[in-house]
Design an enzyme around this catalytic site. Sequence first.
Site, PDB file in Angstrom:
ATOM      1  N   HIS A 136     -19.877 -11.161  25.852  1.00  0.00           N
ATOM      2  CA  HIS A 136     -19.334 -12.477  26.202  1.00  0.00           C
ATOM      3  C   HIS A 136     -20.499 -13.463  26.056  1.00  0.00           C
ATOM      4  O   HIS A 136     -21.652 -13.102  26.318  1.00  0.00           O
ATOM      5  CB  HIS A 136     -18.892 -12.558  27.661  1.00  0.00           C
ATOM      6  CG  HIS A 136     -17.902 -11.532  28.118  1.00  0.00           C
ATOM      7  ND1 HIS A 136     -18.257 -10.262  28.485  1.00  0.00           N
ATOM      8  CD2 HIS A 136     -16.569 -11.624  28.321  1.00  0.00           C
ATOM      9  CE1 HIS A 136     -17.184  -9.611  28.881  1.00  0.00           C
ATOM     10  NE2 HIS A 136     -16.146 -10.405  28.785  1.00  0.00           N
ATOM     11  N   ASP A 181     -22.858 -13.389  28.938  1.00  0.00           N
ATOM     12  CA  ASP A 181     -23.693 -12.185  29.163  1.00  0.00           C
ATOM     13  C   ASP A 181     -25.070 -12.392  28.562  1.00  0.00           C
ATOM     14  O   ASP A 181     -26.055 -11.847  29.048  1.00  0.00           O
ATOM     15  CB  ASP A 181     -23.146 -10.942  28.421  1.00  0.00           C
ATOM     16  CG  ASP A 181     -21.716 -10.627  28.764  1.00  0.00           C
ATOM     17  OD1 ASP A 181     -21.288 -10.969  29.862  1.00  0.00           O
ATOM     18  OD2 ASP A 181     -21.037 -10.029  27.900  1.00  0.00           O
TER      19      ASP A 181
END
Length: 437
Positions: free
Chosen positions: A99, A102
């Site tokens: 993501h 992240d």
Amino acid sequence: MAYFKNIGNIAYEGKGSDNPLAFKHYNPQEIVLGKPMEEHLRFAVAYWHTFTASGADPFGVGTAVRGWDSANEMDQAKMRVEANFEFLSKIGIPYYCFHDRDIAPEGSSLAETNKNLDVIVDLLEEGMKASGAKLLWNTANMFTNPRFVHGAGTTSNADVYAYAGAQLKKSLEIGKRLGAENYVFWGGREGYETLLNTDMALELDNLARLFHMAIAYSKEIGFGAQFLIEPKPKEPTKHQYDFDAATTIAFLQKYDLKDYFKLNLEANHATLAGHTFEHEIRVAAINGMLGSLDANQGDLLLGWDTDEFPTDLFSTTLTMYEVLKAGGLGKGGVNFDAKVRRGSFEDEDLFLAHIAGMDTYAWGLKAAAKLIEENVIDGFVDNRYRSFKEGIGAEIVSGRATLASLEQYALQNNVIKNESGRLERIKLQLNEIIYSV
Ligand code: XUL
Ligand code: CO
């Protein structure tokens, strides 16, 4: 800098090996049904669980001890990039997934957040070039930040919707830059708690509008990734719109989106929806919508998404059976959306957990191939439905039958004979095959 200094490259040592840091079943070059194992499985590491997560749960802070722990968020983000490529090369996994949030911390404005991303994406691009690692998919995290309290594409606040659009645009650009083979939409907060404050029709229309905008923008920038929707029935919202494969396919059909998407199916999401993983894969496959897999398993004694590394052979065998019968995963792969348990806080556990998942999938693949080679399931199924191959059955299947022709047949067919489904026999055969490979 090296983070996993005490761990070397993980090798295939075969069934007799007692080395915990070796594969007993995953032999990447071994040919199964005409294709090397690594091409069937196309494994990917989930950045969020392996490099970003700390082991925190609602009752306690993180337990993980990592070489990339740092008080400075950008320093930590840069170290995670190094850890990612070292891990991928030592474990021998070709792909990773992330993501946006992240890989880089959010700044105090969208512009600053995007700048942070640019710095890290530069490093990821360099690391991919140097190591040959590939991006199976990327996605936008539009569920963690408090701004998404009422959803992103299904929010009640148009300003949040605009923010989500901007975030999605940036994410598609990152995917294009890093050559992502797929792009995932998981509707983390795309659902509702109560109809008492919800305009369901508007929310669903708006979600479809966001998907159409993503298709248009991807075309504009020449981003050729396969779009995937990842169904989940609940958590974090009480009722997620992309409940399961069937619900998601109906949504895509209604909004003329079906040709642009496939599904990313997750084992633990399937069980939360009251289905087996293989059910979800079959539903996707018969609709031409099988895209990719998020491999994990839940705990059937718990009612939430525990994202455990897959170790259940029965399940991986049936999963890989469905994948093989569907003709494979194409551009998709097997991503470990799985996390080590909170008590498994050492770096070595990251390796042991992935080895467990990869060996369990490789074992499942070999067993599934044997089920096909020995015609175990197809043989049963073909025989069970043989009445549709001739006579009145063939009339039905060809579409020529009418209620009147069925009545005419039934009136003169006075004895109906059913046969056993032989379920117990098939299950025992399945056990024998799993333990024989
Ligand atoms: C959450 C989940 C996500 C998606 C990507 O349950 O599975 O991590 O895989 O957003
Ligand atoms: Co997932």
